[in-house]
Design an enzyme around this catalytic site. Structure first.
Site, PDB file in Angstrom:
ATOM      1  N   LYS A   1      -4.921 -64.622-171.811  1.00 29.27           N
ATOM      2  CA  LYS A   1      -4.309 -63.951-172.973  1.00 29.27           C
ATOM      3  C   LYS A   1      -4.605 -65.169-174.004  1.00 29.27           C
ATOM      4  O   LYS A   1      -5.010 -64.777-175.250  1.00 29.27           O
ATOM      5  CB  LYS A   1      -2.700 -64.128-172.810  1.00 29.27           C
ATOM      6  CG  LYS A   1      -2.318 -62.996-172.007  1.00 29.27           C
ATOM      7  CD  LYS A   1      -0.688 -63.292-171.766  1.00 29.27           C
ATOM      8  CE  LYS A   1      -0.211 -62.682-170.405  1.00 29.27           C
ATOM      9  NZ  LYS A   1       1.037 -63.002-170.138  1.00 29.27           N
TER      10      LYS A   1
ATOM     11  N   LYS B   1       2.555 -75.476-160.831  1.00 26.91           N
ATOM     12  CA  LYS B   1       2.000 -75.455-162.076  1.00 26.91           C
ATOM     13  C   LYS B   1       2.080 -76.789-163.052  1.00 26.91           C
ATOM     14  O   LYS B   1       1.235 -76.836-164.121  1.00 26.91           O
ATOM     15  CB  LYS B   1       2.771 -74.410-163.086  1.00 26.91           C
ATOM     16  CG  LYS B   1       2.675 -73.175-162.336  1.00 26.91           C
ATOM     17  CD  LYS B   1       3.458 -72.065-163.121  1.00 26.91           C
ATOM     18  CE  LYS B   1       3.359 -70.798-162.796  1.00 26.91           C
ATOM     19  NZ  LYS B   1       2.125 -69.753-162.961  1.00 26.91           N
TER      20      LYS B   1
ATOM     21  N   LYS C   1       4.736 -70.518-169.135  1.00 29.69           N
ATOM     22  CA  LYS C   1       4.674 -69.997-167.910  1.00 29.69           C
ATOM     23  C   LYS C   1       5.822 -70.294-167.041  1.00 29.69           C
ATOM     24  O   LYS C   1       6.549 -71.327-167.517  1.00 29.69           O
ATOM     25  CB  LYS C   1       3.276 -70.472-167.199  1.00 29.69           C
ATOM     26  CG  LYS C   1       3.145 -71.911-166.813  1.00 29.69           C
ATOM     27  CD  LYS C   1       2.044 -72.762-166.292  1.00 29.69           C
ATOM     28  CE  LYS C   1       0.785 -72.173-167.205  1.00 29.69           C
ATOM     29  NZ  LYS C   1      -0.138 -71.104-166.704  1.00 29.69           N
ATOM     30  N   ARG C   2       6.000 -69.791-166.016  1.00 31.26           N
ATOM     31  CA  ARG C   2       7.249 -69.918-165.322  1.00 31.26           C
ATOM     32  C   ARG C   2       7.389 -71.658-164.791  1.00 31.26           C
ATOM     33  O   ARG C   2       6.094 -72.008-164.753  1.00 31.26           O
ATOM     34  CB  ARG C   2       7.278 -69.364-163.993  1.00 31.26           C
ATOM     35  CG  ARG C   2       7.899 -67.818-164.282  1.00 31.26           C
ATOM     36  CD  ARG C   2       9.511 -67.696-164.734  1.00 31.26           C
ATOM     37  NE  ARG C   2      10.292 -68.128-163.811  1.00 31.26           N
ATOM     38  CZ  ARG C   2      11.129 -67.395-163.096  1.00 31.26           C
ATOM     39  NH1 ARG C   2      10.961 -66.144-163.322  1.00 31.26           N
ATOM     40  NH2 ARG C   2      11.942 -67.702-162.123  1.00 31.26           N
TER      41      ARG C   2
ATOM     42  N   THR D   1      -2.622 -65.232-165.549  1.00 31.93           N
ATOM     43  CA  THR D   1      -3.210 -64.362-166.541  1.00 31.93           C
ATOM     44  C   THR D   1      -2.798 -64.739-167.925  1.00 31.93           C
ATOM     45  O   THR D   1      -3.596 -64.430-168.958  1.00 31.93           O
ATOM     46  CB  THR D   1      -2.385 -63.036-166.582  1.00 31.93           C
ATOM     47  OG1 THR D   1      -1.095 -63.199-166.241  1.00 31.93           O
ATOM     48  CG2 THR D   1      -2.855 -62.213-165.248  1.00 31.93           C
TER      49      THR D   1
ATOM     50  N   HIS E   1      -0.940 -61.863-153.793  1.00 32.86           N
ATOM     51  CA  HIS E   1      -0.823 -62.717-154.856  1.00 32.86           C
ATOM     52  C   HIS E   1      -0.634 -64.256-154.736  1.00 32.86           C
ATOM     53  O   HIS E   1      -0.387 -64.983-155.616  1.00 32.86           O
ATOM     54  CB  HIS E   1       0.438 -62.250-155.607  1.00 32.86           C
ATOM     55  CG  HIS E   1       0.127 -61.124-156.447  1.00 32.86           C
ATOM     56  ND1 HIS E   1      -0.271 -61.170-157.902  1.00 32.86           N
ATOM     57  CD2 HIS E   1       0.118 -59.646-156.168  1.00 32.86           C
ATOM     58  CE1 HIS E   1      -0.414 -59.582-158.191  1.00 32.86           C
ATOM     59  NE2 HIS E   1      -0.080 -58.821-157.114  1.00 32.86           N
TER      60      HIS E   1
HETATM   61  C1  LIG Z   1       1.269 -63.591-168.947  1.00 30.52           C
HETATM   62  C2  LIG Z   1       2.844 -63.890-168.839  1.00 30.52           C
HETATM   63  C3  LIG Z   1       2.960 -64.712-167.656  1.00 30.52           C
HETATM   64  C4  LIG Z   1       2.162 -65.207-166.632  1.00 30.52           C
HETATM   65  O1  LIG Z   1       1.499 -66.663-167.108  1.00 30.52           O
HETATM   66  P1  LIG Z   1       0.736 -67.498-166.056  1.00 30.52           P
HETATM   67  O2  LIG Z   1       0.327 -68.602-167.303  1.00 30.52           O
HETATM   68  O3  LIG Z   1      -0.360 -66.623-165.768  1.00 30.52           O
HETATM   69  O4  LIG Z   1       1.470 -67.784-165.187  1.00 30.52           O
HETATM   70  C5  LIG Z   1       4.589 -65.019-167.394  1.00 30.52           C
HETATM   71  N1  LIG Z   1       5.351 -64.603-168.167  1.00 30.52           N
HETATM   72  C6  LIG Z   1       5.141 -63.878-169.310  1.00 30.52           C
HETATM   73  C7  LIG Z   1       6.318 -63.361-170.052  1.00 30.52           C
HETATM   74  C8  LIG Z   1       3.738 -63.551-169.651  1.00 30.52           C
HETATM   75  O5  LIG Z   1       3.640 -62.660-170.550  1.00 30.52           O
END
Ligand SMILES: *Cc1c(COP(=O)(O)O)cnc(C)c1O
Length: 809
Positions: A656, A550, A544-545, A652, A356
């Site tokens: 979305k 990032k 995101k985190r 991911t 990952h």
């Molecule tokens: C999809 C998702 C992530 C991953 O987000 P990235 O932008 O790909 O880092 C992190 N936290 C939650 C709650 C998510 O639904």
């Protein structure tokens, strides 16, 4: 009871009466939630039993997905969707004078994960069941999930997430399936009947008790199982015979220490924290999982463990569960009497590994002393695997001889888990094309030379059922009205929307749905933050985190830049914009917390300055989680995916947002690359260094952040504002960010990419003015998003790694 609104209402009323002694009018929303949850669970039980029967007798192969994290979020609404009862239940609730959303929101998120990796595992479970594939989840039932985030005066404060406070309606405790896991003790080699055996003494046994959660497929009869293990003590392991009351306190202490194993989830995302308790968690998951698989397998296949690889794959989600390799070896040799070679052949044909990340701070390297003390027999096996692997390199790959210290599983007093996972598995996959390429060409180049056939790519995906049908029902309905409903089972059929991308009437409908979603999010922002945002402004989202790579910092720098420009020229013609952030920082990640503080501080200044004339608003929504994501994503216009190229394995969140019609503003990193390939250059905003350029800078140098600071007045202004009191805070408040950029030479190339980022942002501004053109791009993104359904991802795992076929229940 779900066949009609009326029969559902009757069932609900009866059950409320039985369970709480109340009728629907007096019951509280949480009581109603729990009652509906119980009814749905009961509806699923029949198929669950039936599915398990099939899996017991059917000899098709099965997969076990081992993951330290499953970020499920809420389950009621998705279970209703998958069981085909969502509309009935929603309509019935409305007729009873209730608000379905309010009822659904009573459910506490199952937050047993940090972010992308844990959410991926949850999407995979949904797709496995929906594709009728025999796949089981194997994880830990943490008593506390990922912390709840509060912002106090701009600072993140972490509160414990006691998600089990109310009964968790979806789980079933299975004490009868409990398994003992051994820790510590001594191992003595002994020759018994001329055979070398290993005698383990003085160990401590922890009971692993499974809690099963049913995972229901979409409109089929498959109900798979997510098995979450909980650590408990056994009283018979403790000497109670003494009447000394101190022993009682000792027992309580002992019990607490054992239960601590499944007490909480480590809140670090993409970061390795080498704590003993974390290693205990890993072995606890692995040993309980593998032992229970072997036990069931022996009953089903008449003790013939040679068949294991043909019948079972254990997929490990990152290296966290890589102890499955030595644990399976231990069971095969010590308990089942196999010799090394045969045990090794079985193990390495059963285990498959998903990588990952290539971030060095995330790589798991355990000190030898820790492993040796905690799991002595497992350590011996790892030593032997290492010994044989290094020998093999020496003899079979003379060219790699000087690389042996870098490739060894044990070196410099550390156990390198990624190396163990690669050597011990038959498949190693990356999670997006560019990520797999980097693994092969750079990070794992030498291992690739040794095992070229193990490597493969499986680009991540998301379940379109949760992220489109549940989260954005109006858009889903509009799509179905336009192209029919086949896309729900065949998400690639979304491509049929392309035909309507320029159709003014369809555009108008898409625009109305987005506008409704934006209005709703604006209300939530008002309620939670007290900020009034313009619902017709661009909703520009980065959720995101929080992580250096990032680059939330680059986003807030750009916002400060816009603010500076507007202060100089308040009449400047910019498209009104609302910047929306959601992000948790790991509690010990100081820099990330500083960035949150900067975002919130800048937001306060900007939101309260009449000079920006409502053209600019900045919102930080606290406690980013699956259920908050479900509210933000349908309302997004712009999806910021701006990681330093080469650093984000896949992402991911990008998928979305695309699926919900947001346009990506991003670097050529992770799955952004494949999104661009699908939608074409004119339907995405790409900027910044390429991965190759970034990697070259790391390797050969040549980047100097201070040069950019000196030559670009926009950047100089922003950085100076961090330390000159501009934000009306202590002038040292943001000095660490300042020095991080200038003294540490801007590890993530924020300044380097800044100019092209501003340019791309201007393109966004310009493009949004032509709404028809924007909607065409938005629809084009939705149309191409089918590729990023986790149904596609799971089909690829099933056919290319697992060789798994559907089992029709
Ligand atoms: C999809 C998702 C992530 C991953 O987000 P990235 O932008 O790909 O880092 C992190 N936290 C939650 C709650 C998510 O639904």
């Amino acid at each position: 009871m779900f066949s009609s609104k009326e029969s559902f209402k009757v069932a609900l009323t009866e059950r409320l009466e039985k369970k709480f002694g109340k009728d629907a009018k007096d019951a509280s929303p949480i009581e109603i939630y729990q009652t509906i949850g119980t009814l749905v669970k009961e509806k699923m039980n029949k198929s669950w039993v039936e599915t398990n029967k099939h899996y017991l007798k059917n000899e098709e192969k099965q997969v076990y997905y081992f993951s330290m994290e499953f970020l499920l979020g809420r389950l009621l609404e998705s279970n209703l969707l998958n069981t085909g009862t969502l509309t009935t239940v929603k309509d019935a609730l409305i007729e009873l004078g209730m608000d379905p959303e309010e009822i659904f929101e009573q459910e506490h998120d199952a937050g047993l994960g940090n972010g992308g990796l844990g959410r991926l595992a949850a999407c995979f479970l949904d797709s496995l069941a929906s594709l009728e594939l025999p796949g089981h989840g194997c994880g830990i039932r943490y008593k506390y999930g990922l912390f709840q985030q509060k912002l106090i005066d701009g600072h993140q404060v972490e509160l414990p997430d006691y998600w089990l406070e109310e009964d968790y309606v979806w789980e079933v405790r299975r004490s009868d399936k409990a398994i003992g896991v051994r820790f510590g003790g001594n191992v003595n080699p002994e020759f018994i009947d001329g055979r070398l055996t290993f005698h383990h003494t003085n160990y401590e046994t922890v009971m692993a008790v499974p809690y099963d959660v049913p995972i229901v497929g979409y409109e089929n009869q498959t109900v798979n199982t997510l098995r979450l293990w909980s650590a408990e003590s056994t009283t018979n392991d403790f000497n109670f015979h003494s009447s000394n009351r101190n022993d009682y306190y000792k027992y309580l202490e002992y019990k607490r220490s054992i239960e601590s194993i499944s007490e909480f989830l480590y809140p670090d995302d993409s970061y390795f924290e080498g704590k003993l308790l974390r290693l205990k968690q890993q072995y606890f998951l692995v040993s309980a999982g593998v032992q229970s698989i072997i036990k069931m397998f022996k009953e089903k296949y008449n003790n013939d463990l040679r068949k294991l690889p043909e019948k079972i794959t254990m997929q490990i989600n990152d290296t966290h569960p890589s102890l499955v390799v030595p644990e399976l070896m231990r069971i095969l040799m010590d308990e089942e009497g196999f010799g090394w070679d045969e045990a090794w052949a079985i193990t390495t044909e059963t285990v498959a590994y998903t990588n990952h990340t290539t971030l060095s701070e995330a790589l798991e390297k355990w000190p030898v002393s820790l492993v040796q003390q905690l799991i002595p027999r497992i350590y011996m096996i790892i030593e032997e695997i290492n010994e044989r692997f290094c020998q093999m390199l020496w003899f079979d790959f003379p060219n790699l001889r000087e690389k042996i210290p870098q490739m060894a599983i044990i070196a410099y007093d550390q156990v390198h888990m990624a190396h163990l996972a690669i050597v011990g598995s038959f498949s190693v996959n990356g999670v997006a094309k560019i990520h797999t390429d980097i693994l092969i060409q750079k990070e794992m180049k030498d291992f690739y030379t040794v095992y070229p056939n193990k490597y493969n790519n499986k680009t991540n995906g998301i379940t379109h059922r949760r992220w489109l049908l549940n989260a954005n029902p109006k858009l889903a309905e509009l799509i179905t009205d336009t192209i029919g409903k086949r896309w729900i089972s065949q998400p690639k059929e979304l491509i049929g929307l392309l035909k309507y991308a320029s159709d003014p009437s369809f555009q108008e409908k898409v625009r109305n749905v987005k506008q409704d979603n934006k209005r709703k999010l604006a209300r939530l922002i008002k309620d939670q933050c007290g900020i009034t945002v313009d619902e017709h402004s661009i909703f520009d989202v980065q959720i995101k985190r929080l992580h250096g790579y990032k680059r939330q910092l680059m986003n807030i720098f750009h916002i400060i830049h816009l603010y500076n420009v507007l202060r100089e020229n308040p009449n400047l013609d910019i498209t009104p914009r609302t910047f929306i952030f959601g992000a948790k920082a790991a509690p010990s990640y100081y820099f990330a917390k500083e960035v949150i503080n900067l975002i919130v501080t800048a937001a306060n200044l900007i939101n309260n300055d009449p000079v920006v004339n409502n053209k600019l608003k900045v919102v930080f929504l606290e406690n980013y989680s699956v259920s908050l994501a479900e509210k933000i994503i349908p309302a997004a216009d712009v999806s910021q995916q701006i990681s330093t190229a080469s650093k984000e394995a896949s992402g991911t969140g990008n998928m979305k947002l695309m699926m919900n019609g947001a346009l990506t503003l991003g670097t050529l990193d992770g799955a952004n690359v494949e999104i661009k390939e699908m939608v074409g250059d004119e339907n995405i905003f790409i900027f910044g260094l390429t991965a190759q350029e970034v990697l070259n800078y790391y390797q050969f140098g040549g980047y100097n952040a201070r040069h950019i600071y000196n030559s670009d007045h926009r950047i100089r202004t922003i950085l100076d504002q961090l330390v000159n009191g501009f934000f009306n805070k202590d002038e040292y408040e943001f000095k660490d960010i300042y020095y991080n950029i200038l003294s540490n030479n801007d590890e993530f190339f924020v300044l380097k990419d800044f100019d092209s980022y501003i340019e791309a942002q201007e393109m966004v501004d310009q493009n949004y003015r032509d709404q028809n053109n924007w909607l065409k791009k938005s629809i084009t993104n939705i149309a191409h998003s089918g590729k990023f359904s986790s149904d596609r991802t799971i089909s690829e795992y099933a056919s290319e790694i697992w060789r798994l076929s559907p089992v029709h229940v």
